[in-house]
Scaffold this active site. Structure first.
Site, PDB file in Angstrom:
ATOM      1  N   ARG A  70     -28.383 -67.896   3.634  1.00 31.04           N
ATOM      2  CA  ARG A  70     -28.267 -66.417   3.502  1.00 31.04           C
ATOM      3  C   ARG A  70     -28.527 -66.064   2.262  1.00 31.04           C
ATOM      4  O   ARG A  70     -29.406 -64.752   2.079  1.00 31.04           O
ATOM      5  CB  ARG A  70     -26.330 -66.863   3.016  1.00 31.04           C
ATOM      6  CG  ARG A  70     -26.528 -66.068   1.934  1.00 31.04           C
ATOM      7  CD  ARG A  70     -24.650 -65.650   2.032  1.00 31.04           C
ATOM      8  NE  ARG A  70     -23.550 -66.820   1.907  1.00 31.04           N
ATOM      9  CZ  ARG A  70     -23.181 -67.415   1.038  1.00 31.04           C
ATOM     10  NH1 ARG A  70     -23.964 -67.291   0.084  1.00 31.04           N
ATOM     11  NH2 ARG A  70     -22.851 -68.840   0.622  1.00 31.04           N
ATOM     12  N   TYR A 122     -25.384 -37.438   5.428  1.00 27.99           N
ATOM     13  CA  TYR A 122     -24.640 -39.070   7.187  1.00 27.99           C
ATOM     14  C   TYR A 122     -23.274 -39.155   6.670  1.00 27.99           C
ATOM     15  O   TYR A 122     -23.199 -39.491   5.837  1.00 27.99           O
ATOM     16  CB  TYR A 122     -25.411 -39.914   7.070  1.00 27.99           C
ATOM     17  CG  TYR A 122     -25.396 -40.926   7.661  1.00 27.99           C
ATOM     18  CD1 TYR A 122     -25.230 -41.088   9.440  1.00 27.99           C
ATOM     19  CD2 TYR A 122     -24.778 -42.449   7.096  1.00 27.99           C
ATOM     20  CE1 TYR A 122     -24.226 -42.139   9.771  1.00 27.99           C
ATOM     21  CE2 TYR A 122     -24.374 -43.899   8.458  1.00 27.99           C
ATOM     22  CZ  TYR A 122     -23.659 -43.161  10.018  1.00 27.99           C
ATOM     23  OH  TYR A 122     -23.477 -43.720  10.741  1.00 27.99           O
ATOM     24  N   ASP A 197     -31.918 -42.165   0.186  1.00 26.00           N
ATOM     25  CA  ASP A 197     -31.249 -42.683   1.560  1.00 26.00           C
ATOM     26  C   ASP A 197     -32.928 -41.720   2.724  1.00 26.00           C
ATOM     27  O   ASP A 197     -33.114 -40.505   2.769  1.00 26.00           O
ATOM     28  CB  ASP A 197     -30.425 -42.297   2.463  1.00 26.00           C
ATOM     29  CG  ASP A 197     -30.022 -42.854   4.164  1.00 26.00           C
ATOM     30  OD1 ASP A 197     -31.116 -42.655   4.644  1.00 26.00           O
ATOM     31  OD2 ASP A 197     -29.279 -42.589   4.125  1.00 26.00           O
ATOM     32  N   LYS A 222     -33.648 -47.246  12.710  1.00 24.28           N
ATOM     33  CA  LYS A 222     -33.798 -46.277  13.196  1.00 24.28           C
ATOM     34  C   LYS A 222     -35.483 -46.234  13.358  1.00 24.28           C
ATOM     35  O   LYS A 222     -35.534 -47.387  14.355  1.00 24.28           O
ATOM     36  CB  LYS A 222     -33.545 -44.945  12.513  1.00 24.28           C
ATOM     37  CG  LYS A 222     -32.004 -45.041  11.989  1.00 24.28           C
ATOM     38  CD  LYS A 222     -31.256 -44.666  13.116  1.00 24.28           C
ATOM     39  CE  LYS A 222     -29.674 -44.409  12.989  1.00 24.28           C
ATOM     40  NZ  LYS A 222     -29.030 -45.254  12.085  1.00 24.28           N
TER      41      LYS A 222
HETATM   42  N1  PLP Z   1     -28.384 -43.447   6.467  1.00 29.11           N
HETATM   43  C1  PLP Z   1     -28.366 -42.187   7.301  1.00 29.11           C
HETATM   44  C2  PLP Z   1     -29.245 -40.752   7.270  1.00 29.11           C
HETATM   45  C3  PLP Z   1     -27.999 -42.777   9.107  1.00 29.11           C
HETATM   46  O1  PLP Z   1     -28.256 -41.835  10.443  1.00 29.11           O
HETATM   47  C4  PLP Z   1     -27.819 -43.534   9.252  1.00 29.11           C
HETATM   48  C5  PLP Z   1     -26.815 -43.997  10.973  1.00 29.11           C
HETATM   49  O2  PLP Z   1     -27.605 -43.387  11.880  1.00 29.11           O
HETATM   50  C6  PLP Z   1     -27.212 -44.503   8.446  1.00 29.11           C
HETATM   51  C7  PLP Z   1     -27.275 -43.992   6.686  1.00 29.11           C
HETATM   52  C8  PLP Z   1     -26.169 -46.129   8.453  1.00 29.11           C
HETATM   53  O3  PLP Z   1     -27.138 -46.816   9.400  1.00 29.11           O
HETATM   54  P1  PLP Z   1     -26.792 -48.021   9.975  1.00 29.11           P
HETATM   55  O4  PLP Z   1     -25.890 -47.399  11.397  1.00 29.11           O
HETATM   56  O5  PLP Z   1     -27.445 -49.192  10.433  1.00 29.11           O
HETATM   57  O6  PLP Z   1     -25.406 -49.052   9.668  1.00 29.11           O
END
Ligand code: PLP
Length: 899
Positions: A70, A122, A197, A222
């Protein structure tokens, strides 16, 4: 756009040693860094080429670097070192998901802190922010960050603790000037942490730490991993203080990435650059294709993207996510459903291409009202481009667009083979144009009826420009629509072999239709492509067995598809019944066409039943134009509705008859009696109501001999070509008969007796001319001879196309009832079918949706559907009633509104 591969970070690999004074070494470029996972400070004991998975929870001993996974794990450390290197970062953390990354970051906040965040974030980010707002005492300001100045009023020094940005936004691909906002905020609230982000870009295309961001995080699920085989989040930053706090949180909550997932992510990240290169280049092709087809495309690589310039300043690639709208949610759903290579899935960034509708998938967690407020179109389609062959991807998308009816083949296929179908554009425009909210008319039954007609004078000649005199008969076609709610459309034609057929609305050949927009008229010429598409692709296999029903079904579907607009495809059943003999020249097809057109116009919301006028039976101060001999009807259907219905009924008539005169449908709509001169050669159709028309009684006798109207009409045209002088003389004579009849019928001075004798003579004369034109038939002559016998002395002529069908006999007012009955009996015994009827009654009727006892004027609010009366469903009884009972039953259903 040339992708810059240079990094200015401190975590570049050490340049190879020793550097010769004669040959300087340049820092490695991005793809080299990506593919090279060396960490000079953590050499593998065996020199393994690939970083091993330390699949262990604990480590033995007390003096080692690791004790518990961890808190730290060698595989994860390798990954974090690698990510820091390619992100221009001093620190990197690998955690269990993108959302876990944001959770860790937002734990830096305290109650009372303020966050400024974008308004097109998002969905999951939104959800977490809302949670913090509701439960964590954090104040969140959502701002349209595409305009950097929007942020300024919300900066509250001492309170603004965090600014959370995304660029490009997902899924609208809006661009945020991260560098400018970072600078503005730092200047006004230096303590605020700028968080970005970066998921949509990955460190390959955008590294915000290089221009002012304090923390950058990615959903490594992604692009970074690239294969959709793991969930991960990464956080990078250059500030030691912030990094220390986040390390503490990760260890405390225990959401660091597992050794196995760290291994997978490390492996995936080695190919980041090469994947992104391919994905971006294909994305550009896809965006260009959609843009060229006329869709509204969101992709920062397109020259018309409003944020392109800013984006090119802060990023070195356009990414591989794009979105576009179709103008129609249902169409978007069909497109998404029709792709094969593009997988329907949320998420993006993998080697496989994906397609989705954010409003129903990734962004469904944002409520509809907020989505609308933030301008997220319900019909938006998001495309996430993978590494498949670009040609295959374009091809699959093109097929889906075609199948969904979003594009169509161009007439001029030289340049591009396809163009966007006007459907979507006009639908979108129409949606905006419809000022009134659309009413859910499918919820109720619509009951309509329209009369048949007799041509009293001028049939056939009307095709060649002569005025015809036609009147409605007191025999009608009835049409009833019943809502289905199952996406199907069905028809039942009770009097044509009890024919029934149903269709899945979405499976109709929509690719073949260019609907007529509201406010426009159907072109003069039928769309043969649509007729062929319906005939070949939508008709039941055994349709040839029902030639009459085939025409009716074809006309119905053609109108249904041509009228479809604004994405509305109502699902209902249409049942038609007729008290008219079918195909006997009494306008049964026109009355069907009028009923079908009216029902479809109502269901497609192209016509409206207006609030009822004051309760007078006839329009104030005017000649009603005709006498409602057959119905105590209310003349409440406005002329504009009648005209629109008539135009569409004429389209149906063209499908059924090829080259109809238009008189039948006109009489069926307007009722009464009309003098009709056909449109053609640039002149508009002349149609005059014969005002003051006096109701006359006729005996209509069906010879029961079927005819081919088209052939008979063509026969007269051929004769005219062969013997123009003869035929033109006949046509002239018929024209004067029509003129004379009109004068007599409208002349208030003329006694009833004189009128009847004048009409009687004109009937005989006109019939003689029709015989000369070669359109009579032995059966018709037999009927004529019978009615002319001494004991009757009645005048009879063929009516309609001739060659069989019906004859009309004028019935004088003073005829003795027993004599009339005897004639009827004789005709019956000769196997003819007589109908005693009056002519000149009401035209198109619609059963008032407001009910008998409803107020005359419905409430003023826009959705009058609520004020529609609730009735017992009509359909079952409608189908059961015998022909003789039908009219009376229909009349007693409520208040009928007439043209
Ligand atoms: N930020 C963006 C722009 C995303 O498209 C996503 C997921 O689709 C996230 C954050 C969240 O990521 P996760 O699904 O890996 O938790």
């Amino acid at each position: 756009m040339a992708v810059s591969t240079k990094l200015n970070g401190a975590h570049d690999l050490p340049t190879p040693d020793p550097e010769s004074p004669y040959r300087s070494r340049k820092p490695y470029r991005f793809s080299t860094l990506c593919a090279t996972v060396d960490n000079p400070f953590a050499k593998d004991q065996y020199g393994s080429s690939s970083v091993p998975i330390y699949q262990t929870a604990t480590f033995k001993g007390v003096a080692g670097e690791y004790d518990y996974s961890r808190s730290g794990n060698p595989t994860r450390s390798h990954l974090e070192h690698h990510i820091a290197k390619i992100s221009s970062a001093g620190h990197a953390f690998a955690v269990s998901s993108g959302m876990a990354a944001l959770d860790i970051i937002t734990r830096l906040l305290k109650p009372g802190d303020e966050i400024i965040a974008g308004d097109d974030l998002y969905g999951g980010t939104n959800r977490l922010l809302t949670y913090l707002k509701t439960n964590g005492g954090v104040i969140v300001h959502h701002v349209d960050t595409t305009v950097p100045e929007n942020i300024l009023p919300h900066i509250n020094p001492g309170k603004t603790a965090m600014v959370l940005l995304e660029s490009p936004t997902n899924p609208l691909l809006k661009i945020v000037d991260l560098a400018k906002i970072a600078a503005d905020v730092k200047e006004r609230a230096p303590e605020a942490i700028i968080v970005v982000d970066n998921t949509m870009m990955s460190p390959y295309c955008q590294r915000p730490l290089e221009y002012g961001a304090d923390i950058v995080y990615d959903s490594a699920t992604k692009y970074l991993s690239g294969h959709h085989d793991l969930m991960a989040g990464i956080i990078t930053c250059n500030r030691d203080d912030v990094a220390k706090q986040m390390a503490f949180i990760i260890n405390s909550v225990g959401n660091a990435l597992t050794p196995f997932d760290s291994f997978l992510l490390l492996r995936g990240s080695k190919t980041l650059a090469i994947r992104m290169d391919r994905q971006q280049s294909t994305a550009m092709h896809v965006a260009t294709m959609l843009d060229r087809l006329g869709f509204k495309v969101n992709y920062p690589g397109l020259p018309n993207h409003p944020g392109r310039e800013v984006h090119e300043r802060i990023a070195s690639g356009y990414g591989a996510v794009l979105s576009f709208t179709t103008g129609d949610k249902a169409m978007s759903e069909r497109i998404v459903g029709a792709t094969r290579l593009w997988g329907i899935s949320v998420s993006f960034g993998a080697v496989n291409s994906l397609i989705s509708m954010p409003c129903v998938m990734s962004h469904a967690s944002i409520d509809a009202a907020t989505r609308a407020a933030r301008g997220l179109p319900e019909d938006l389609i998001r495309l996430c481009v993978g590494i498949e062959d670009p040609e295959d991807l374009l091809d699959d998308l093109e097929h889906a667009l075609l199948e969904a009816g979003a594009i169509t083949v161009t007439a001029n296929a030289d340049e591009h083979q396809y163009v966007r179908a006007t459907t979507s554009i006009s639908r979108a425009v129409e949606k905006l144009a419809v000022s009134e909210p659309r009413r859910p008319r499918e919820r109720r039954e619509w009951f309509v009826s329209a009369p048949g007609k007799v041509i009293l004078f001028g049939e056939h000649a009307v095709v060649h420009g002569v005025t015809a005199v036609a009147a409605s008969v007191d025999l009608r076609c009835y049409g009833l629509t019943t809502p289905r709610h199952d996406g199907k459309l069905s028809v039942k034609f009770c009097d044509i072999d009890d024919f029934y057929a149903e269709w899945d609305v979405d499976l109709l050949p929509w690719d073949a239709v260019t609907p007529v927009s509201i406010g426009e008229e159907h072109p003069e010429v039928l769309d043969q492509g649509l007729i062929d598409a319906i005939s070949n692709r939508a008709m039941p296999a055994d349709m040839e067995k029902y030639p009459k029903a085939k025409g009716a079904a074809l006309a119905f579907l053609y109108l249904y598809m041509m009228m479809a607009h604004g994405g509305e495809r109502p699902s209902f059943n249409f049942t038609a019944r007729s008290t008219l003999p079918i195909g006997a020249g009494l306008g049964s097809s026109a009355s069907f066409s009028v009923c079908a057109a009216t029902a479809l116009l109502l269901l497609h919301q192209r016509i409206d039943i207006p609030p009822l006028p004051a309760p007078t039976r006839e329009p104030a101060g005017g000649d009603p134009g005709h006498v409602h001999v057959s119905h105590q009807g209310r003349r409440a259907i406005p002329p504009s509705v009648a005209e629109e219905t008539n135009r569409w009924a004429f389209v149906a008539e063209k499908i059924l008859h090829g080259n109809p005169s238009g008189v039948d449908n006109s009489v069926s709509v307007y009722g009464g009696a009309l003098a009709y001169t056909r449109a053609g050669f640039g002149k508009k159709s002349g149609m005059e109501q014969i005002s003051g028309f006096k109701s006359l009684r006729f005996l209509l006798t069906d010879s029961k001999v079927p005819r081919d109207t088209k052939k008979l009409v063509a026969g007269v045209s051929e004769k005219k070509e062969r013997e123009p002088e003869v035929v033109n003389a006949i046509l002239e004579a018929i024209q004067s008969i029509s003129n004379e009849a009109r004068r007599a019928l409208a002349d208030p001075e003329l006694s009833r007796e004189s009128l009847l004798s004048a009409i009687s003579a004109l009937i005989d004369e006109n019939h003689a001319h029709l015989v000369s034109l070669g359109v009579s038939h032995a059966s018709l002559e037999a009927i004529r001879a019978k009615t002319a016998r001494d004991m009757y002395k009645l005048s009879t002529k063929l009516t309609g196309a001739g060659g069989g069908g019906c004859a009309v006999t004028l019935v004088p007012d003073d005829i003795r009832e027993d004599v009339l009955q005897q004639l009827i009996a004789e005709l019956l015994s000769d196997n003819f079918q007589p109908y005693l009827t009056s002519v000149g009654g009401s035209g198109l009727g619609i059963l008032s949706p407001y009910g008998l006892n409803a107020p005359f004027t419905p409430p003023a609010e826009t959705d009058t559907s609520e004020s529609y009366v609730t009735r017992e469903p009509l359909r079952a009884t409608f189908q059961e009633k015998t022909g003789a009972e039908l009219s009376e039953w229909a009349e007693s259903r409520g208040r009928w509104l007439y043209v």
